[in-house]
Design a protein around this motif. Structure first.
Motif, PDB file in Angstrom:
ATOM      1  N   PRO A 194      -1.523-101.261 -53.854  1.00 55.87           N
ATOM      2  CA  PRO A 194      -1.806-102.005 -55.089  1.00 55.87           C
ATOM      3  C   PRO A 194      -2.094-103.481 -54.830  1.00 55.87           C
ATOM      4  CG  PRO A 194       0.085-100.543 -55.386  1.00 55.87           C
ATOM      5  CD  PRO A 194      -0.209-100.570 -53.927  1.00 55.87           C
ATOM      6  N   GLU A 195      -1.309-104.095 -53.944  1.00 50.70           N
ATOM      7  CA  GLU A 195      -1.536-105.504 -53.619  1.00 50.70           C
ATOM      8  C   GLU A 195      -2.840-105.691 -52.861  1.00 50.70           C
ATOM      9  OE1 GLU A 195       2.788-107.415 -52.911  1.00 50.70           O
ATOM     10  OE2 GLU A 195       2.370-105.625 -51.709  1.00 50.70           O
ATOM     11  N   VAL A 198      -2.244-104.183 -59.563  1.00 48.86           N
ATOM     12  CA  VAL A 198      -1.107-104.492 -58.686  1.00 48.86           C
ATOM     13  C   VAL A 198       0.210-103.969 -59.246  1.00 48.86           C
ATOM     14  CG1 VAL A 198      -0.443-106.760 -59.627  1.00 48.86           C
ATOM     15  CG2 VAL A 198      -0.218-106.309 -57.165  1.00 48.86           C
ATOM     16  N   THR A 199       0.241-103.659 -60.544  1.00 45.63           N
ATOM     17  CA  THR A 199       1.489-103.178 -61.142  1.00 45.63           C
ATOM     18  C   THR A 199       1.417-101.722 -61.610  1.00 45.63           C
ATOM     19  OG1 THR A 199       0.769-104.224 -63.220  1.00 45.63           O
ATOM     20  CG2 THR A 199       2.330-105.442 -61.866  1.00 45.63           C
ATOM     21  N   GLU A 250       4.408 -99.466 -60.609  1.00 44.90           N
ATOM     22  CA  GLU A 250       5.762 -99.835 -61.024  1.00 44.90           C
ATOM     23  C   GLU A 250       6.269 -98.794 -62.023  1.00 44.90           C
ATOM     24  OE1 GLU A 250       7.249-102.118 -59.541  1.00 44.90           O
ATOM     25  OE2 GLU A 250       5.773-103.579 -58.834  1.00 44.90           O
ATOM     26  N   HIS A 251       7.588 -98.580 -62.039  1.00 40.37           N
ATOM     27  CA  HIS A 251       8.187 -97.579 -62.925  1.00 40.37           C
ATOM     28  C   HIS A 251       9.103 -98.239 -63.944  1.00 40.37           C
ATOM     29  CE1 HIS A 251       7.651 -93.950 -59.945  1.00 40.37           C
ATOM     30  NE2 HIS A 251       6.515 -94.548 -60.269  1.00 40.37           N
ATOM     31  N   TRP A 252       9.198 -97.601 -65.076  1.00 40.06           N
ATOM     32  CA  TRP A 252      10.008 -98.119 -66.182  1.00 40.06           C
ATOM     33  C   TRP A 252      11.450 -98.409 -65.746  1.00 40.06           C
ATOM     34  CZ3 TRP A 252       8.703-100.012 -70.730  1.00 40.06           C
ATOM     35  CH2 TRP A 252       9.649-100.097 -71.759  1.00 40.06           C
ATOM     36  N   ASP A 253      11.984 -97.582 -64.834  1.00 40.10           N
ATOM     37  CA  ASP A 253      13.373 -97.746 -64.404  1.00 40.10           C
ATOM     38  C   ASP A 253      13.523 -98.660 -63.192  1.00 40.10           C
ATOM     39  OD1 ASP A 253      12.346 -96.196 -62.380  1.00 40.10           O
ATOM     40  OD2 ASP A 253      13.705 -94.493 -62.679  1.00 40.10           O
ATOM     41  N   GLY A 254      12.437 -99.268 -62.741  1.00 35.93           N
ATOM     42  CA  GLY A 254      12.515-100.214 -61.630  1.00 35.93           C
ATOM     43  C   GLY A 254      12.418 -99.592 -60.252  1.00 35.93           C
ATOM     44  N   THR A 255      12.130 -98.298 -60.167  1.00 34.35           N
ATOM     45  CA  THR A 255      12.079 -97.626 -58.863  1.00 34.35           C
ATOM     46  C   THR A 255      10.669 -97.596 -58.263  1.00 34.35           C
ATOM     47  OG1 THR A 255      11.757 -95.450 -59.903  1.00 34.35           O
ATOM     48  CG2 THR A 255      14.032 -96.152 -59.471  1.00 34.35           C
ATOM     49  N   GLY A 256       9.719 -98.234 -58.917  1.00 35.94           N
ATOM     50  CA  GLY A 256       8.343 -98.218 -58.411  1.00 35.94           C
ATOM     51  C   GLY A 256       8.092 -99.300 -57.373  1.00 35.94           C
ATOM     52  N   TYR A 257       6.828 -99.532 -57.092  1.00 32.04           N
ATOM     53  CA  TYR A 257       6.439-100.529 -56.090  1.00 32.04           C
ATOM     54  C   TYR A 257       5.145-101.208 -56.538  1.00 32.04           C
ATOM     55  CZ  TYR A 257       3.343 -96.673 -54.539  1.00 32.04           C
ATOM     56  OH  TYR A 257       2.418 -95.658 -54.490  1.00 32.04           O
ATOM     57  N   MET A 309       8.827-105.855 -68.155  1.00 27.88           N
ATOM     58  CA  MET A 309       8.299-106.740 -67.112  1.00 27.88           C
ATOM     59  C   MET A 309       6.936-106.236 -66.638  1.00 27.88           C
ATOM     60  SD  MET A 309      11.785-107.237 -64.867  1.00 27.88           S
ATOM     61  CE  MET A 309      10.964-108.226 -63.610  1.00 27.88           C
ATOM     62  N   ILE A 310       6.687-104.939 -66.834  1.00 22.74           N
ATOM     63  CA  ILE A 310       5.413-104.337 -66.420  1.00 22.74           C
ATOM     64  C   ILE A 310       4.416-104.506 -67.559  1.00 22.74           C
ATOM     65  CG2 ILE A 310       4.298-102.235 -65.592  1.00 22.74           C
ATOM     66  CD1 ILE A 310       7.200-101.181 -65.038  1.00 22.74           C
ATOM     67  N   PRO A 311       3.238-105.087 -67.298  1.00 22.53           N
ATOM     68  CA  PRO A 311       2.244-105.239 -68.366  1.00 22.53           C
ATOM     69  C   PRO A 311       1.969-103.897 -69.048  1.00 22.53           C
ATOM     70  CG  PRO A 311       1.539-106.404 -66.405  1.00 22.53           C
ATOM     71  CD  PRO A 311       2.756-105.607 -66.010  1.00 22.53           C
TER      72      PRO A 311
END
Length: 204
Positions: free
Chosen positions: A99-100, A120-121, A124-131, A139-141
């Protein structure tokens, strides 16, 4: 020069076409997912009455979200697509950078800045376990959350109503606020238009 490309220029359209063809040539499955994701994002954009700029940024992100994977050995990507559990630790490190790296590739063109921020996001996962950053919840758009669910749906070999049920049951990155949106699109009978859709990056 490339730095002066704008969405209205013919060179911009040409550049987008080059990117899309490069991804499809590298791995047809990735290319097909991108094609379906663009079609799905068009449907969602209309159903949710997104602004013209939001829809365009979402379409570009859908088309180019995996563009940096072409820099990774195809065998590594194949393993990850088939079963991430069979990827080595080193391979997953490479994959989780994409993603980056995709955002970085798009930095040459200011018109793609917002699309890069969605890309880049999108893992990412709702529970914070993504990357890659471990973001969670709001926090995730929200357009990235939409993109993540669209990609999950379109990445299935044969997306069907069962896939929609999995999304609603929270078996995806678990974006609760997208379930009602799926109802909107599903009730319109629009999901069937995703398969075999023509890839047209223009709004319409």
């Amino acid at each position: 020069p490339l730095m002066t490309l704008t969405p209205e220029s013919e060179r911009f359209d040409f550049g987008m076409e080059v990117f899309s063809r490069m991804l499809s040539a590298y791995h047809p499955n990735l290319g097909n997912t991108a094609i379906r994701a663009v079609a799905a994002c068009k449907i969602f954009g209309e159903a949710l009455e997104l602004s013209s700029s939001e829809r365009q940024h979402l379409l570009w992100a859908a088309a180019l979200h995996d563009i940096s994977l072409v820099r990774i050995d195809r065998g590594v990507v194949n393993r990850w697509l088939r079963d991430p559990g069979k990827s080595t630790h080193e391979e997953l490190i490479l994959i989780k950078r994409h993603p980056e790296e995709s955002q970085r590739i798009l930095q040459f063109c200011p018109a793609l800045k917002e699309a890069g921020e969605l890309i880049v996001t999108h893992h990412e996962h709702w529970d914070g376990t993504g990357y890659p950053a471990g973001l969670k919840m709001e926090m995730i758009p929200w357009l990235s959350r939409l993109l993540a669910v669209v990609i999950y749906y379109c990445g299935k070999p044969s997306p069907d109503p069962q896939t929609v049920k999995e999304i609603k049951a929270g078996k995806t990155p678990s974006y609760n606020d997208l379930r009602d949106w799926l109802d909107i699109v599903e009730s319109m009978g629009e999901l069937k238009k995703i398969d075999g859709a023509d890839w047209n990056l223009e709004m319409g």
